[in-house]
Design an enzyme around this catalytic site. Structure first.
Site, PDB file in Angstrom:
ATOM      1  CB  THR A  25      -0.945   0.033   1.215  1.00 26.68           C
ATOM      2  OG1 THR A  25      -0.190  -0.166   2.419  1.00 26.68           O
ATOM      3  CG2 THR A  25      -2.014  -1.042   1.103  1.00 26.68           C
ATOM      4  N   PRO A  30      -3.570  -0.441  -3.868  1.00 25.25           N
ATOM      5  CG  PRO A  30      -5.465   0.363  -4.971  1.00 25.25           C
ATOM      6  CD  PRO A  30      -4.091  -0.177  -5.224  1.00 25.25           C
ATOM      7  CG  ASP A  31      -5.381  -3.821   2.292  1.00 24.15           C
ATOM      8  OD1 ASP A  31      -5.894  -4.860   1.830  1.00 24.15           O
ATOM      9  OD2 ASP A  31      -5.072  -3.687   3.487  1.00 24.15           O
ATOM     10  CG  PHE A  32      -8.044  -7.042  -2.684  1.00 23.06           C
ATOM     11  CD1 PHE A  32      -9.002  -7.723  -3.385  1.00 23.06           C
ATOM     12  CD2 PHE A  32      -6.891  -6.661  -3.337  1.00 23.06           C
ATOM     13  CE1 PHE A  32      -8.819  -8.035  -4.730  1.00 23.06           C
ATOM     14  CE2 PHE A  32      -6.694  -6.970  -4.668  1.00 23.06           C
ATOM     15  CZ  PHE A  32      -7.660  -7.665  -5.368  1.00 23.06           C
ATOM     16  NE  ARG A  33     -10.200  -9.984   2.827  1.00 20.83           N
ATOM     17  CZ  ARG A  33      -9.704 -10.572   1.758  1.00 20.83           C
ATOM     18  NH1 ARG A  33      -8.621 -10.084   1.194  1.00 20.83           N
ATOM     19  NH2 ARG A  33     -10.275 -11.631   1.231  1.00 20.83           N
ATOM     20  CG  ASN A 101       1.353  -8.261  -1.542  1.00 22.92           C
ATOM     21  OD1 ASN A 101       0.177  -8.384  -1.166  1.00 22.92           O
ATOM     22  ND2 ASN A 101       2.239  -7.573  -0.853  1.00 22.92           N
ATOM     23  CB  ILE A 102      -0.213 -10.925  -7.631  1.00 23.81           C
ATOM     24  CG1 ILE A 102      -1.145  -9.701  -7.682  1.00 23.81           C
ATOM     25  CG2 ILE A 102      -0.893 -12.084  -6.920  1.00 23.81           C
ATOM     26  CD1 ILE A 102      -2.442  -9.931  -8.455  1.00 23.81           C
ATOM     27  CG  ASP A 103       3.131  -6.148  -5.618  1.00 28.88           C
ATOM     28  OD1 ASP A 103       4.280  -6.550  -5.384  1.00 28.88           O
ATOM     29  OD2 ASP A 103       2.327  -5.838  -4.721  1.00 28.88           O
ATOM     30  CG  HIS A 118      -2.497 -15.388  -3.147  1.00 29.70           C
ATOM     31  ND1 HIS A 118      -2.762 -14.459  -2.175  1.00 29.70           N
ATOM     32  CD2 HIS A 118      -2.857 -16.600  -2.637  1.00 29.70           C
ATOM     33  CE1 HIS A 118      -3.271 -15.080  -1.107  1.00 29.70           C
ATOM     34  NE2 HIS A 118      -3.331 -16.371  -1.376  1.00 29.70           N
ATOM     35  CB  CYS A 146      -1.035 -18.033 -27.444  1.00 25.60           C
ATOM     36  SG  CYS A 146       0.521 -18.869 -27.840  1.00 25.60           S
ATOM     37  CB  SER A 187      -6.146  -8.829   7.762  1.00 22.04           C
ATOM     38  OG  SER A 187      -6.487  -9.588   6.614  1.00 22.04           O
ATOM     39  CG  ASN A 209      -1.406  -5.458  10.032  1.00 20.17           C
ATOM     40  OD1 ASN A 209      -1.059  -5.382   8.859  1.00 20.17           O
ATOM     41  ND2 ASN A 209      -2.680  -5.535  10.383  1.00 20.17           N
ATOM     42  CB  ILE A 225       5.358  -2.974   7.284  1.00 17.99           C
ATOM     43  CG1 ILE A 225       6.550  -3.895   7.544  1.00 17.99           C
ATOM     44  CG2 ILE A 225       5.065  -2.831   5.803  1.00 17.99           C
ATOM     45  CD1 ILE A 225       6.237  -5.347   7.364  1.00 17.99           C
TER      46      ILE A 225
END
Length: 233
Positions: A25, A30-33, A101-103, A118, A146, A187, A209, A225
Protein backbone atom coordinates in the site's frame (compact mmCIF):
# COMPACT_ATOMS: atom_id res chain seq x y z
CA UNK A 1 10.13 -1.32 20.09
CA UNK A 2 12.32 -0.49 17.08
CA UNK A 3 15.42 -1.16 19.19
CA UNK A 4 14.04 -4.52 20.30
CA UNK A 5 13.15 -5.46 16.73
CA UNK A 6 16.66 -4.55 15.59
CA UNK A 7 18.17 -6.65 18.38
CA UNK A 8 16.00 -9.64 17.47
CA UNK A 9 17.11 -9.41 13.83
CA UNK A 10 20.77 -8.96 14.77
CA UNK A 11 20.72 -12.10 16.93
CA UNK A 12 18.93 -14.25 14.34
CA UNK A 13 20.44 -16.39 11.60
CA UNK A 14 17.41 -17.43 9.56
CA UNK A 15 14.75 -14.74 9.22
CA UNK A 16 11.61 -15.29 7.16
CA UNK A 17 9.18 -12.53 6.24
CA UNK A 18 5.51 -13.32 5.69
CA UNK A 19 3.68 -10.38 4.09
CA UNK A 20 0.37 -9.28 2.66
CA UNK A 21 -1.28 -6.36 0.91
CA UNK A 22 -0.22 -3.83 3.54
CA UNK A 23 3.37 -4.19 2.35
CA UNK A 24 2.46 -2.71 -1.03
CA UNK A 25 0.00 0.00 0.00
CA UNK A 26 2.93 2.34 0.66
CA UNK A 27 3.89 1.80 -2.97
CA UNK A 28 0.45 3.02 -4.07
CA UNK A 29 -1.21 -0.36 -4.58
CA UNK A 30 -4.65 -0.52 -2.88
CA UNK A 31 -5.33 -2.99 -0.10
CA UNK A 32 -8.31 -5.19 -0.98
CA UNK A 33 -9.75 -5.06 2.52
CA UNK A 34 -8.89 -1.56 3.71
CA UNK A 35 -11.49 1.16 4.08
CA UNK A 36 -10.57 2.50 0.64
CA UNK A 37 -9.76 -0.89 -0.81
CA UNK A 38 -11.29 -2.70 -3.75
CA UNK A 39 -13.71 -4.63 -1.58
CA UNK A 40 -15.39 -1.40 -0.52
CA UNK A 41 -15.85 0.01 -4.02
CA UNK A 42 -18.87 -0.65 -6.17
CA UNK A 43 -18.89 -2.64 -9.38
CA UNK A 44 -21.51 -4.58 -11.30
CA UNK A 45 -20.14 -7.66 -9.55
CA UNK A 46 -18.27 -8.01 -6.24
CA UNK A 47 -14.49 -8.28 -6.69
CA UNK A 48 -14.58 -11.77 -5.15
CA UNK A 49 -16.88 -12.84 -7.98
CA UNK A 50 -14.87 -11.18 -10.75
CA UNK A 51 -11.64 -12.68 -9.47
CA UNK A 52 -12.98 -16.23 -9.53
CA UNK A 53 -12.18 -19.02 -11.95
CA UNK A 54 -15.85 -19.37 -12.90
CA UNK A 55 -16.15 -15.66 -13.77
CA UNK A 56 -12.93 -15.81 -15.78
CA UNK A 57 -14.36 -18.69 -17.80
CA UNK A 58 -17.82 -17.20 -18.37
CA UNK A 59 -17.14 -13.44 -18.50
CA UNK A 60 -13.57 -13.26 -19.76
CA UNK A 61 -13.83 -9.77 -21.29
CA UNK A 62 -15.27 -8.28 -18.08
CA UNK A 63 -12.61 -10.09 -16.05
CA UNK A 64 -9.85 -8.44 -18.08
CA UNK A 65 -11.46 -5.02 -17.89
CA UNK A 66 -11.36 -5.27 -14.09
CA UNK A 67 -7.95 -6.95 -14.05
CA UNK A 68 -6.29 -4.23 -16.14
CA UNK A 69 -7.94 -1.38 -14.23
CA UNK A 70 -7.52 -2.67 -10.69
CA UNK A 71 -4.80 -5.33 -10.59
CA UNK A 72 -2.00 -4.01 -12.81
CA UNK A 73 0.10 -1.33 -11.10
CA UNK A 74 3.20 -1.59 -13.24
CA UNK A 75 4.55 1.85 -12.34
CA UNK A 76 4.63 1.02 -8.61
CA UNK A 77 8.08 1.07 -7.02
CA UNK A 78 9.46 -0.86 -4.02
CA UNK A 79 9.21 0.92 -0.68
CA UNK A 80 11.36 0.82 2.46
CA UNK A 81 10.02 -2.61 3.40
CA UNK A 82 10.87 -4.24 0.08
CA UNK A 83 14.32 -2.63 0.04
CA UNK A 84 15.17 -3.58 3.62
CA UNK A 85 14.21 -7.22 3.07
CA UNK A 86 16.36 -7.39 -0.05
CA UNK A 87 19.32 -5.99 1.90
CA UNK A 88 18.70 -8.46 4.72
CA UNK A 89 18.81 -11.32 2.22
CA UNK A 90 22.02 -10.04 0.66
CA UNK A 91 23.54 -9.89 4.15
CA UNK A 92 22.75 -13.58 4.62
CA UNK A 93 20.15 -13.02 7.35
CA UNK A 94 16.89 -13.47 5.45
CA UNK A 95 16.25 -16.92 3.99
CA UNK A 96 12.91 -16.23 2.29
CA UNK A 97 10.05 -13.86 1.65
CA UNK A 98 6.61 -15.45 1.64
CA UNK A 99 4.09 -13.07 0.08
CA UNK A 100 0.40 -13.00 -0.71
CA UNK A 101 0.99 -10.16 -3.17
CA UNK A 102 1.12 -10.55 -6.94
CA UNK A 103 2.91 -7.31 -7.87
CA UNK A 104 6.51 -8.55 -8.03
CA UNK A 105 7.85 -5.63 -5.97
CA UNK A 106 10.03 -7.85 -3.77
CA UNK A 107 11.92 -9.07 -6.84
CA UNK A 108 12.04 -5.53 -8.20
CA UNK A 109 13.81 -4.50 -4.97
CA UNK A 110 16.34 -7.29 -5.39
CA UNK A 111 14.95 -10.21 -3.35
CA UNK A 112 15.79 -13.61 -4.84
CA UNK A 113 14.03 -16.21 -2.67
CA UNK A 114 10.40 -15.16 -2.91
CA UNK A 115 7.47 -17.54 -2.54
CA UNK A 116 4.48 -15.91 -4.24
CA UNK A 117 1.52 -17.79 -2.77
CA UNK A 118 -1.03 -16.16 -5.05
CA UNK A 119 1.10 -16.00 -8.20
CA UNK A 120 2.30 -12.97 -10.13
CA UNK A 121 0.99 -10.58 -12.77
CA UNK A 122 4.42 -10.80 -14.37
CA UNK A 123 3.98 -14.44 -15.38
CA UNK A 124 1.41 -15.39 -18.00
CA UNK A 125 0.96 -18.46 -20.14
CA UNK A 126 -1.07 -19.86 -23.02
CA UNK A 127 -3.70 -22.32 -21.84
CA UNK A 128 -3.31 -24.29 -25.07
CA UNK A 129 0.43 -24.62 -25.73
CA UNK A 130 1.92 -23.28 -22.49
CA UNK A 131 3.99 -20.49 -24.09
CA UNK A 132 5.05 -17.85 -21.57
CA UNK A 133 4.29 -14.15 -21.96
CA UNK A 134 5.34 -11.03 -20.08
CA UNK A 135 2.88 -8.66 -18.45
CA UNK A 136 3.21 -6.31 -21.44
CA UNK A 137 1.25 -8.82 -23.50
CA UNK A 138 -1.67 -8.50 -21.08
CA UNK A 139 -2.09 -4.76 -21.52
CA UNK A 140 -4.18 -3.00 -24.12
CA UNK A 141 -7.68 -3.93 -25.27
CA UNK A 142 -9.30 -7.22 -26.14
CA UNK A 143 -8.55 -10.72 -24.94
CA UNK A 144 -4.86 -11.68 -24.73
CA UNK A 145 -4.16 -14.50 -27.14
CA UNK A 146 -1.17 -16.63 -28.03
CA UNK A 147 0.51 -16.92 -31.42
CA UNK A 148 -1.08 -20.40 -31.59
CA UNK A 149 -4.52 -18.86 -31.10
CA UNK A 150 -4.96 -20.05 -27.54
CA UNK A 151 -6.04 -17.87 -24.61
CA UNK A 152 -3.28 -16.35 -22.45
CA UNK A 153 -4.04 -16.30 -18.72
CA UNK A 154 -2.13 -14.60 -15.91
CA UNK A 155 -0.45 -16.90 -13.40
CA UNK A 156 -2.51 -15.39 -10.61
CA UNK A 157 -4.40 -17.67 -8.24
CA UNK A 158 -8.11 -16.89 -8.60
CA UNK A 159 -10.85 -17.85 -6.20
CA UNK A 160 -11.77 -21.54 -6.68
CA UNK A 161 -8.20 -22.30 -7.79
CA UNK A 162 -5.61 -24.11 -5.68
CA UNK A 163 -2.21 -22.79 -4.70
CA UNK A 164 0.89 -24.10 -6.45
CA UNK A 165 2.14 -27.18 -4.57
CA UNK A 166 5.84 -26.41 -5.01
CA UNK A 167 5.34 -22.86 -3.73
CA UNK A 168 3.42 -24.14 -0.71
CA UNK A 169 6.15 -26.66 0.10
CA UNK A 170 8.91 -24.08 -0.18
CA UNK A 171 7.07 -21.53 1.95
CA UNK A 172 6.16 -24.02 4.67
CA UNK A 173 9.71 -25.39 4.84
CA UNK A 174 11.19 -21.90 5.08
CA UNK A 175 8.83 -20.95 7.91
CA UNK A 176 9.39 -24.23 9.75
CA UNK A 177 13.19 -23.88 9.62
CA UNK A 178 13.62 -20.19 10.46
CA UNK A 179 14.54 -18.85 13.89
CA UNK A 180 12.66 -15.57 13.42
CA UNK A 181 9.38 -14.95 11.64
CA UNK A 182 8.19 -11.44 10.83
CA UNK A 183 4.54 -11.10 9.82
CA UNK A 184 3.83 -7.77 8.16
CA UNK A 185 1.05 -5.94 6.37
CA UNK A 186 -1.50 -8.75 6.50
CA UNK A 187 -4.79 -9.29 8.31
CA UNK A 188 -4.15 -13.06 8.26
CA UNK A 189 -7.68 -13.39 6.89
CA UNK A 190 -6.91 -15.19 3.62
CA UNK A 191 -6.70 -18.96 3.82
CA UNK A 192 -4.96 -21.26 3.27
CA UNK A 193 -2.05 -18.78 3.17
CA UNK A 194 -2.64 -17.48 6.72
CA UNK A 195 -2.50 -21.00 8.12
CA UNK A 196 1.16 -21.30 7.13
CA UNK A 197 2.16 -19.28 10.21
CA UNK A 198 1.33 -22.28 12.40
CA UNK A 199 4.42 -24.08 11.08
CA UNK A 200 6.72 -21.64 12.87
CA UNK A 201 8.34 -23.21 15.93
CA UNK A 202 10.79 -20.50 16.97
CA UNK A 203 10.65 -17.97 19.78
CA UNK A 204 10.90 -14.73 17.80
CA UNK A 205 7.51 -14.08 16.27
CA UNK A 206 7.03 -10.44 15.28
CA UNK A 207 3.82 -8.85 13.98
CA UNK A 208 3.94 -5.46 12.27
CA UNK A 209 0.55 -4.23 11.08
CA UNK A 210 -1.49 -1.02 11.18
CA UNK A 211 -4.50 -2.78 12.71
CA UNK A 212 -4.25 -5.09 15.70
CA UNK A 213 -4.21 -8.83 15.06
CA UNK A 214 -5.21 -11.58 17.45
CA UNK A 215 -1.85 -13.30 17.32
CA UNK A 216 0.22 -14.48 20.26
CA UNK A 217 3.46 -12.81 19.20
CA UNK A 218 6.71 -11.99 21.01
CA UNK A 219 6.67 -8.45 19.62
CA UNK A 220 3.75 -6.49 18.18
CA UNK A 221 4.15 -3.14 16.44
CA UNK A 222 0.98 -1.36 15.31
CA UNK A 223 2.38 0.80 12.54
CA UNK A 224 2.95 0.93 8.79
CA UNK A 225 5.61 -1.61 7.94
CA UNK A 226 7.54 0.68 5.62
CA UNK A 227 7.81 3.29 8.36
CA UNK A 228 9.12 0.65 10.76
CA UNK A 229 11.69 -0.84 8.40
CA UNK A 230 12.93 2.62 7.39
CA UNK A 231 14.28 2.94 10.95
CA UNK A 232 16.29 -0.29 10.84
CA UNK A 233 19.82 -0.83 9.63
Amino acid sequence: MIERLQQMIDTSEKVVFFGGAGVSTESGIPDFRSVDGLYNQHYAYPPETILSHTFYEKNTAEFYRFYREKMLYLDAQPNACHRYLAQLEQAGKLTAVVTQNIDGLHQKAGSKQVYELHGSVHRNHCLRCGKAYTVTHMQGDGLPTCSCGGAVKPDVVLYEEGLDEATIEGAVNAIAQCDMLIIGGTSLAVYPAASFVQYYRGKKLVVINKSKLQVNADLVIDDAIGAVFAQLH
